[in-house]
Design a protein around this motif. Structure first.
Motif, short mmCIF file in Angstrom:
data_model
loop_
_atom_site.label_atom_id
_atom_site.label_comp_id
_atom_site.label_asym_id
_atom_site.label_seq_id
_atom_site.Cartn_x
_atom_site.Cartn_y
_atom_site.Cartn_z
N THR A 79 28.76 35.92 -2.63
CA THR A 79 30.16 35.52 -2.87
C THR A 79 30.21 34.23 -3.67
OG1 THR A 79 30.76 36.52 -0.75
CG2 THR A 79 32.33 34.96 -1.71
N LEU A 80 29.46 33.23 -3.21
CA LEU A 80 29.46 31.94 -3.89
C LEU A 80 28.88 32.06 -5.30
CD1 LEU A 80 29.94 28.91 -3.93
CD2 LEU A 80 27.70 28.62 -2.81
N ALA A 81 27.77 32.79 -5.44
CA ALA A 81 27.14 32.93 -6.76
C ALA A 81 28.08 33.63 -7.74
CB ALA A 81 25.83 33.70 -6.63
N GLY A 82 28.75 34.69 -7.29
CA GLY A 82 29.68 35.40 -8.16
C GLY A 82 30.85 34.52 -8.59
N ALA A 83 31.38 33.77 -7.64
CA ALA A 83 32.52 32.89 -7.95
C ALA A 83 32.10 31.77 -8.91
CB ALA A 83 33.09 32.30 -6.67
N LEU A 84 30.94 31.19 -8.69
CA LEU A 84 30.46 30.12 -9.57
C LEU A 84 30.20 30.63 -10.99
CD1 LEU A 84 27.93 28.11 -7.36
CD2 LEU A 84 29.89 27.16 -8.57
N ALA A 85 29.53 31.77 -11.09
CA ALA A 85 29.23 32.32 -12.42
C ALA A 85 30.51 32.59 -13.19
CB ALA A 85 28.40 33.60 -12.27
N ALA A 86 31.49 33.18 -12.51
CA ALA A 86 32.75 33.51 -13.18
C ALA A 86 33.52 32.25 -13.58
CB ALA A 86 33.60 34.38 -12.27
N SER A 87 33.63 31.30 -12.67
CA SER A 87 34.45 30.12 -12.95
C SER A 87 33.86 29.30 -14.09
CB SER A 87 34.60 29.26 -11.69
OG SER A 87 33.34 28.76 -11.27
N LYS A 88 32.54 29.25 -14.21
CA LYS A 88 31.92 28.49 -15.30
C LYS A 88 32.11 29.18 -16.65
CE LYS A 88 28.54 25.93 -12.58
NZ LYS A 88 28.87 24.59 -13.11
N LEU A 89 32.39 30.48 -16.61
CA LEU A 89 32.70 31.22 -17.84
C LEU A 89 34.21 31.34 -18.05
CD1 LEU A 89 30.06 34.11 -17.55
CD2 LEU A 89 30.00 32.16 -19.12
N HIS A 90 34.98 30.66 -17.22
CA HIS A 90 36.45 30.68 -17.29
C HIS A 90 37.01 32.08 -17.09
CE1 HIS A 90 36.06 26.55 -18.56
NE2 HIS A 90 35.30 26.92 -19.58
N ILE A 91 36.36 32.85 -16.23
CA ILE A 91 36.87 34.15 -15.80
C ILE A 91 37.51 33.97 -14.44
CG2 ILE A 91 36.24 36.53 -15.18
CD1 ILE A 91 33.76 36.17 -17.03
N ARG A 92 38.70 34.52 -14.28
CA ARG A 92 39.45 34.30 -13.04
C ARG A 92 38.78 34.99 -11.86
NH1 ARG A 92 44.91 36.49 -15.40
NH2 ARG A 92 43.32 37.86 -16.29
N VAL A 93 38.79 34.28 -10.73
CA VAL A 93 38.16 34.77 -9.50
C VAL A 93 39.23 35.10 -8.48
CG1 VAL A 93 36.61 34.19 -7.59
CG2 VAL A 93 36.11 33.36 -9.91
N ALA A 94 39.10 36.28 -7.87
CA ALA A 94 39.95 36.67 -6.74
C ALA A 94 39.07 36.72 -5.50
CB ALA A 94 40.59 38.03 -6.99
N HIS A 95 39.41 35.90 -4.50
CA HIS A 95 38.60 35.82 -3.28
C HIS A 95 39.32 36.57 -2.16
CE1 HIS A 95 36.56 33.21 0.04
NE2 HIS A 95 36.01 34.41 -0.07
N ILE A 96 38.69 37.64 -1.69
CA ILE A 96 39.24 38.43 -0.58
C ILE A 96 38.60 37.96 0.71
CG2 ILE A 96 39.41 40.77 0.38
CD1 ILE A 96 39.47 41.80 -2.53
N GLU A 97 39.45 37.76 1.73
CA GLU A 97 39.08 37.09 2.99
C GLU A 97 39.04 35.59 2.77
OE1 GLU A 97 35.58 38.45 5.07
OE2 GLU A 97 36.73 39.97 6.14
N ALA A 98 39.97 35.08 2.00
CA ALA A 98 40.07 33.64 1.75
C ALA A 98 40.73 32.93 2.93
CB ALA A 98 40.87 33.39 0.47
N GLY A 99 40.46 31.63 3.01
CA GLY A 99 41.15 30.78 3.98
C GLY A 99 40.60 30.80 5.38
N LEU A 100 39.55 31.54 5.64
CA LEU A 100 38.98 31.56 6.99
C LEU A 100 38.18 30.28 7.22
CD1 LEU A 100 37.72 35.24 7.29
CD2 LEU A 100 39.94 34.28 7.90
#
Length: 358
Positions: free
Chosen positions: A100-121
């Motif tokens: 989850t973290l690796a996917g979000a980091l890779a996307a955000s550094k490429l300025h691709i929007r991230v949707a996190h499912i099960e957020a806020g826990l």
């Protein structure tokens, strides 16, 4: 609209399948699935994908068996290459794993929007790698799909109202999954008592501590004097018990090999009570209207405790027994509230991404 979905463990495949089924009803949405291989699982054969109605991954990175840092670093590098090739509009990640973290980091550094499912826990236990992963992933996501109102409140308390992101309580994708798979449950290949307690035990804080592990097992042994206790035993837990010279032949507990999700659904449907240190199983117990004893000192699913469906006992012998005595005769119905939505989380998620993208 193109979506790249990043997943790394069998439970995440089950969650992602909910959204994949929703995507199939949107002809203008394309999904590319990346399996990091974080949790190597021999049960994930072709039969697994067919039985579970889950699309097979387009990429399998086979990254597992390393330290947290090494695993996350390799995932980051390989996911980045895939994202550069696929050029998606969105990257979807689930829950709180290293994948989850690796996917979000890779996307955000490429300025691709991230949707996190099960957020806020939040468990507010920073000794858990999962807590670190979910906090960091939330902070770099463009859309935070929360499963409960409590998750929304957690994010508000952390100042997310001021961040450039969207917060939405979409309900829980696992509620969707429970409804979808309820009639597909499979009877396991071992005999079950008419009435039994379903127990699972795998968290490192319990299994790596001889004091905690022995206390929990002793409490379950005592409970088994009254009602059979069935435990699909995690390999780590079995190994730790062997190191403590646990007598597997003389135990009153019914220890069985790990089961697949459809077998677990069968166990949940037919058990009388659940005792677990798993986060997901606490919630699934509620889906199937079963009270739960949580063998931890905290939970991400605080609404279950407030609802009266879940008691947090920790690992101490007397606390576990007292909670069992409290729940075994209760007749109070606490399962009617739709804490986790109405089973439409998958469609809500895709509709929202399309709305933002339009």
């Amino acid at each position: 609209m193109k979506i790249v979905t990043i997943i790394g463990a069998r439970p995440q495949f089950i969650k992602a399948a909910v959204v994949s089924r929703a995507i199939s009803s949107f002809p203008d949405v394309q999904e590319v699935i990346v399996h990091t291989g974080q949790h190597f699982d021999t049960n994930m054969s072709d039969i697994f994908f067919e039985e579970m109605c889950i699309p097979k991954p387009n990429y399998n990175l086979n990254i597992n068996g390393m330290t947290h840092g090494a695993m996350t670093g390799q995932m980051l590098e390989k996911i980045e290459s895939i994202l550069l090739a696929e050029q998606p509009n969105w990257v979807i990640v689930y829950g709180d794993t290293n994948s989850t973290l690796a996917g979000a980091l890779a996307a955000s550094k490429l300025h691709i929007r991230v949707a996190h499912i099960e957020a806020g826990l939040r468990s507010y236990n920073m000794n858990m790698p999962e807590e670190i992963n979910r906090i960091l992933t939330d902070r770099i996501s463009s859309v935070l799909f929360c499963p409960t109102e409590q998750a929304i409140k957690n994010l508000y308390q952390e100042g997310f109202k001021q961040f450039p992101c969207t917060l939405l309580n979409c309900g829980d994708v696992m509620q969707d999954a429970a409804l979808f798979y309820a009639n597909k449950a499979k009877c396991p290949d071992f005999s079950l008592p008419e009435h039994f307690i379903l127990a699972t035990l795998h968290r490192a804080e319990n299994t790596d501590s001889p004091e905690r592990l022995q206390s929990i097992i002793a409490a379950l042994e005592e409970i088994a004097r009254e009602m059979p206790v069935v435990i699909p035993i995690h390999p780590r837990t079995r190994k730790k018990l062997q190191e403590l010279n646990f007598d597997f032949k003389q135990t009153r507990l019914q220890l069985v090999d790990p089961v697949g999700y459809l077998e677990m659904v069968h166990l949940l449907k037919h058990c009388s009570l659940v005792a677990t240190d798993s986060g997901g199983l606490q919630k699934e117990a509620y889906f199937f209207k079963k009270y739960c004893i949580t063998l931890r000192t905290e939970t991400e699913w605080i609404e279950l405790v407030e609802q009266g469906a879940n008691i947090i006992t920790g690992w101490k012998y007397e606390d576990i027994l007292n909670s069992y005595k409290q729940l075994k005769h209760t007749t109070k119905d606490v399962f009617s509230s739709p804490l986790y939505g109405d089973g439409q989380a998958g469609h809500i998620i895709i509709q929202e991404l399309q709305r933002i993208d339009s």
